[in-house]
Design an enzyme around this catalytic site. Structure first.
Site, PDB file in Angstrom:
ATOM      1  N   SER A  46      90.789  27.925  23.699  1.00 13.78           N
ATOM      2  CA  SER A  46      89.160  27.893  24.314  1.00 13.78           C
ATOM      3  C   SER A  46      88.134  28.023  25.026  1.00 13.78           C
ATOM      4  O   SER A  46      88.524  27.008  26.196  1.00 13.78           O
ATOM      5  CB  SER A  46      88.873  26.444  23.039  1.00 13.78           C
ATOM      6  OG  SER A  46      87.614  26.594  23.008  1.00 13.78           O
ATOM      7  N   GLY A  47      87.438  28.820  25.288  1.00 15.02           N
ATOM      8  CA  GLY A  47      86.684  29.233  26.674  1.00 15.02           C
ATOM      9  C   GLY A  47      85.452  27.804  26.494  1.00 15.02           C
ATOM     10  O   GLY A  47      85.367  27.221  26.953  1.00 15.02           O
ATOM     11  N   LEU A  48      85.292  27.135  24.988  1.00 13.40           N
ATOM     12  CA  LEU A  48      84.559  26.320  25.122  1.00 13.40           C
ATOM     13  C   LEU A  48      85.140  25.044  26.089  1.00 13.40           C
ATOM     14  O   LEU A  48      84.189  24.055  26.029  1.00 13.40           O
ATOM     15  CB  LEU A  48      84.106  25.580  23.350  1.00 13.40           C
ATOM     16  CG  LEU A  48      83.344  24.054  23.445  1.00 13.40           C
ATOM     17  CD1 LEU A  48      81.703  24.637  24.457  1.00 13.40           C
ATOM     18  CD2 LEU A  48      82.908  24.135  21.591  1.00 13.40           C
ATOM     19  N   ASP A  58      79.264  26.628  28.143  1.00 15.82           N
ATOM     20  CA  ASP A  58      80.870  27.639  27.751  1.00 15.82           C
ATOM     21  C   ASP A  58      79.766  28.412  28.055  1.00 15.82           C
ATOM     22  O   ASP A  58      78.930  29.582  27.422  1.00 15.82           O
ATOM     23  CB  ASP A  58      80.998  27.780  26.069  1.00 15.82           C
ATOM     24  CG  ASP A  58      81.659  28.239  25.809  1.00 15.82           C
ATOM     25  OD1 ASP A  58      82.112  28.924  26.369  1.00 15.82           O
ATOM     26  OD2 ASP A  58      81.819  28.550  24.522  1.00 15.82           O
ATOM     27  N   ASP A  85      90.974  32.754  24.856  1.00 15.30           N
ATOM     28  CA  ASP A  85      89.569  33.504  24.687  1.00 15.30           C
ATOM     29  C   ASP A  85      88.958  33.937  26.029  1.00 15.30           C
ATOM     30  O   ASP A  85      88.452  33.134  26.296  1.00 15.30           O
ATOM     31  CB  ASP A  85      88.943  32.030  23.875  1.00 15.30           C
ATOM     32  CG  ASP A  85      87.023  32.150  24.221  1.00 15.30           C
ATOM     33  OD1 ASP A  85      86.322  33.052  24.197  1.00 15.30           O
ATOM     34  OD2 ASP A  85      86.570  31.097  23.732  1.00 15.30           O
ATOM     35  N   ASP A  87      86.270  35.500  26.429  1.00 23.05           N
ATOM     36  CA  ASP A  87      84.998  36.038  26.179  1.00 23.05           C
ATOM     37  C   ASP A  87      84.727  36.974  26.277  1.00 23.05           C
ATOM     38  O   ASP A  87      84.810  37.503  24.905  1.00 23.05           O
ATOM     39  CB  ASP A  87      83.983  35.103  27.646  1.00 23.05           C
ATOM     40  CG  ASP A  87      84.573  33.546  27.898  1.00 23.05           C
ATOM     41  OD1 ASP A  87      84.431  33.192  26.447  1.00 23.05           O
ATOM     42  OD2 ASP A  87      84.200  32.835  28.794  1.00 23.05           O
ATOM     43  N   GLU A 114      84.572  39.311  22.752  1.00 23.56           N
ATOM     44  CA  GLU A 114      83.593  39.276  21.677  1.00 23.56           C
ATOM     45  C   GLU A 114      82.668  39.918  22.731  1.00 23.56           C
ATOM     46  O   GLU A 114      82.615  40.277  23.511  1.00 23.56           O
ATOM     47  CB  GLU A 114      83.005  37.461  21.871  1.00 23.56           C
ATOM     48  CG  GLU A 114      82.519  36.903  23.130  1.00 23.56           C
ATOM     49  CD  GLU A 114      81.858  36.016  23.162  1.00 23.56           C
ATOM     50  OE1 GLU A 114      83.388  34.423  22.624  1.00 23.56           O
ATOM     51  OE2 GLU A 114      81.290  35.053  22.989  1.00 23.56           O
ATOM     52  N   LYS A 120      78.312  34.879  28.975  1.00 24.30           N
ATOM     53  CA  LYS A 120      78.422  34.970  27.650  1.00 24.30           C
ATOM     54  C   LYS A 120      77.813  33.716  27.450  1.00 24.30           C
ATOM     55  O   LYS A 120      77.131  32.115  28.373  1.00 24.30           O
ATOM     56  CB  LYS A 120      79.688  34.721  26.606  1.00 24.30           C
ATOM     57  CG  LYS A 120      80.209  34.115  26.771  1.00 24.30           C
ATOM     58  CD  LYS A 120      80.607  32.261  27.117  1.00 24.30           C
ATOM     59  CE  LYS A 120      80.186  32.418  25.407  1.00 24.30           C
ATOM     60  NZ  LYS A 120      82.087  31.985  24.282  1.00 24.30           N
ATOM     61  N   ASN A 122      77.286  30.267  24.405  1.00 23.75           N
ATOM     62  CA  ASN A 122      77.955  29.702  23.039  1.00 23.75           C
ATOM     63  C   ASN A 122      77.660  30.719  21.587  1.00 23.75           C
ATOM     64  O   ASN A 122      76.616  30.718  21.713  1.00 23.75           O
ATOM     65  CB  ASN A 122      78.914  28.441  23.103  1.00 23.75           C
ATOM     66  CG  ASN A 122      79.311  27.732  21.913  1.00 23.75           C
ATOM     67  OD1 ASN A 122      78.689  27.763  20.907  1.00 23.75           O
ATOM     68  ND2 ASN A 122      81.152  27.773  21.925  1.00 23.75           N
ATOM     69  N   SER A 123      78.505  30.681  20.758  1.00 28.14           N
ATOM     70  CA  SER A 123      78.009  31.419  19.477  1.00 28.14           C
ATOM     71  C   SER A 123      77.535  30.079  18.366  1.00 28.14           C
ATOM     72  O   SER A 123      76.411  31.028  17.738  1.00 28.14           O
ATOM     73  CB  SER A 123      78.644  31.720  18.328  1.00 28.14           C
ATOM     74  OG  SER A 123      79.941  32.391  19.390  1.00 28.14           O
ATOM     75  N   ARG A 158      86.531  40.402  18.425  1.00 26.68           N
ATOM     76  CA  ARG A 158      85.544  39.333  18.506  1.00 26.68           C
ATOM     77  C   ARG A 158      83.992  40.147  17.312  1.00 26.68           C
ATOM     78  O   ARG A 158      83.652  40.552  18.408  1.00 26.68           O
ATOM     79  CB  ARG A 158      85.190  38.135  19.371  1.00 26.68           C
ATOM     80  CG  ARG A 158      84.562  37.362  18.291  1.00 26.68           C
ATOM     81  CD  ARG A 158      85.114  35.925  18.950  1.00 26.68           C
ATOM     82  NE  ARG A 158      83.922  35.532  18.853  1.00 26.68           N
ATOM     83  CZ  ARG A 158      83.969  33.522  19.419  1.00 26.68           C
ATOM     84  NH1 ARG A 158      85.174  32.840  20.163  1.00 26.68           N
ATOM     85  NH2 ARG A 158      82.469  32.513  20.062  1.00 26.68           N
ATOM     86  N   HIS A 189      83.429  35.861  12.958  1.00 23.85           N
ATOM     87  CA  HIS A 189      83.276  35.203  13.575  1.00 23.85           C
ATOM     88  C   HIS A 189      81.172  34.668  12.705  1.00 23.85           C
ATOM     89  O   HIS A 189      81.274  35.404  11.905  1.00 23.85           O
ATOM     90  CB  HIS A 189      82.687  34.302  14.965  1.00 23.85           C
ATOM     91  CG  HIS A 189      82.684  33.412  15.612  1.00 23.85           C
ATOM     92  ND1 HIS A 189      83.097  32.352  14.410  1.00 23.85           N
ATOM     93  CD2 HIS A 189      82.030  32.054  16.761  1.00 23.85           C
ATOM     94  CE1 HIS A 189      82.373  30.738  14.949  1.00 23.85           C
ATOM     95  NE2 HIS A 189      82.918  31.291  16.169  1.00 23.85           N
TER      96      HIS A 189
END
Ligand code: SPV
Ligand code: MG
Length: 294
Positions: A46-48, A58, A85, A87, A114, A120, A122-123, A158, A189
């Site tokens: 995970s990037g986060l 992130d 991930d 990103d 993504e 980026k 975070n979503s 993504r 997502h």
């Protein structure tokens, strides 16, 4: 007996087979080992959580080569396939090319990129995040696929349209364009607290390409509903880091308050457990083989 599949083939099999598959988050060599020990068949890097474990946001604050170094520890620590991930791909098509080549060299089985812009966000932060131009993002996908050096490497696209408040039609249109550009699977997502928009997407998508989901926000949805909706793969995206934060906080507070280890020792992993996890037994074996007898 058949030879063991490569990690590339193993990830492809996980994502393409008809059963629902699960990828568990890890962020370093130790957490990767714990994922393997728990019986999972694949890892989400995970990037986060890699960022957070480095003390960073992130927001692409860790450089892509710093992430690559972490991935190398994770790959060395396990035999499991790793989906990283990626990103936004760390730049334009050219950065994606170099990223994919290096991931293949390090035995990282797949990357998810993504459709947003570097750096980026975070979503789960803010509302309408800017999306990448559709054609430019398709170029990133094509460039990535043209750069893989193992035919089983997976590039997952993504779609952030629903995250950014765009329409279901746009999400489907983007996913279809990414599939045509060569994406091996689509990660759709959502940040809603229920999975309704995921199910609506899955129904209209059908079986054009495997669908990957990240139910962090719609965490109460029963997993069987994902199965029934024909989802391919569920990513449990951040729960090892989050559980370790809780455990570390409790331990730190208790030791600080008690000025003692009396209430700690029975509730934390033993030092022997650390030795076992990192494979001290193998080193002792090797010492008998390679060091002069005493
Ligand atoms: C991550 O784990 O870094 C992800 C998933 O990208 S999410 O945080 O849900 O965006
Ligand atoms: Mg991420």
């Amino acid at each position: 007996a058949e030879p063991a599949p490569t990690r590339f083939a193993a990830l492809r099999r996980e994502i393409e087979n008809s059963a629902l598959s699960f990828l568990m988050e890890a962020h370093d060599g130790l957490s990767a080992k714990i994922v393997e020990e728990a019986g999972f068949r694949g890892i989400w890097a995970s990037g986060l959580t890699i960022s957070a474990s480095l003390g960073l946001r992130d927001s692409n604050e860790a450089s892509w080569t710093q992430v690559l170094d972490v991935l190398e520890y994770m790959a060395d620590a396990t035999t499991l396939p790793i989906l990283v991930d990626g990103d936004t791909g760390h730049g334009n098509f050219n950065n994606v090319r170099r990223l994919v080549r290096k991931l293949c060299e390090r035995g990282i089985a797949g990357v998810c990129i993504e459709d947003k812009v570097f750096p980026k966000t975070n979503s789960f932060i803010g509302d309408a995040q800017p999306l990448a131009d559709l054609e430019e993002f398709c170029g990133r996908i094509k460039a990535g696929k043209d750069s893989q050096t193992d035919s089983d490497f997976m590039l997952i696209a993504r779609v952030e349209a629903l995250i950014s408040g765009r329409s279901m039609d746009e999400a489907l249109q983007r996913a279809e364009a990414y599939r045509e550009a060569g994406a091996d699977a689509i990660l759709i997502h959502s940040k809603k607290s229920t999975a309704e928009e995921i199910f609506a997407f899955a129904e209209r998508w059908g079986d054009r390409a495997p669908l990957v989901i990240v139910p962090t926000m719609y965490h109460a949805t029963p997993t069987d509903l994902f199965r029934q909706a024909g989802i391919s793969t569920v990513i449990w995206a951040n729960h090892l880091l989050r559980s370790s934060i809780t455990a570390m906080r409790e331990t730190a507070a208790r030791i600080r308050g008690d000025e003692s280890l009396i209430r700690i020792e029975g509730s934390v992993a033993t030092v022997q457990d650390i030795f076992r996890l990192v494979g001290n037994a193998e080193l002792e074996e090797a010492e008998r083989r390679y060091l002069p007898a005493k």
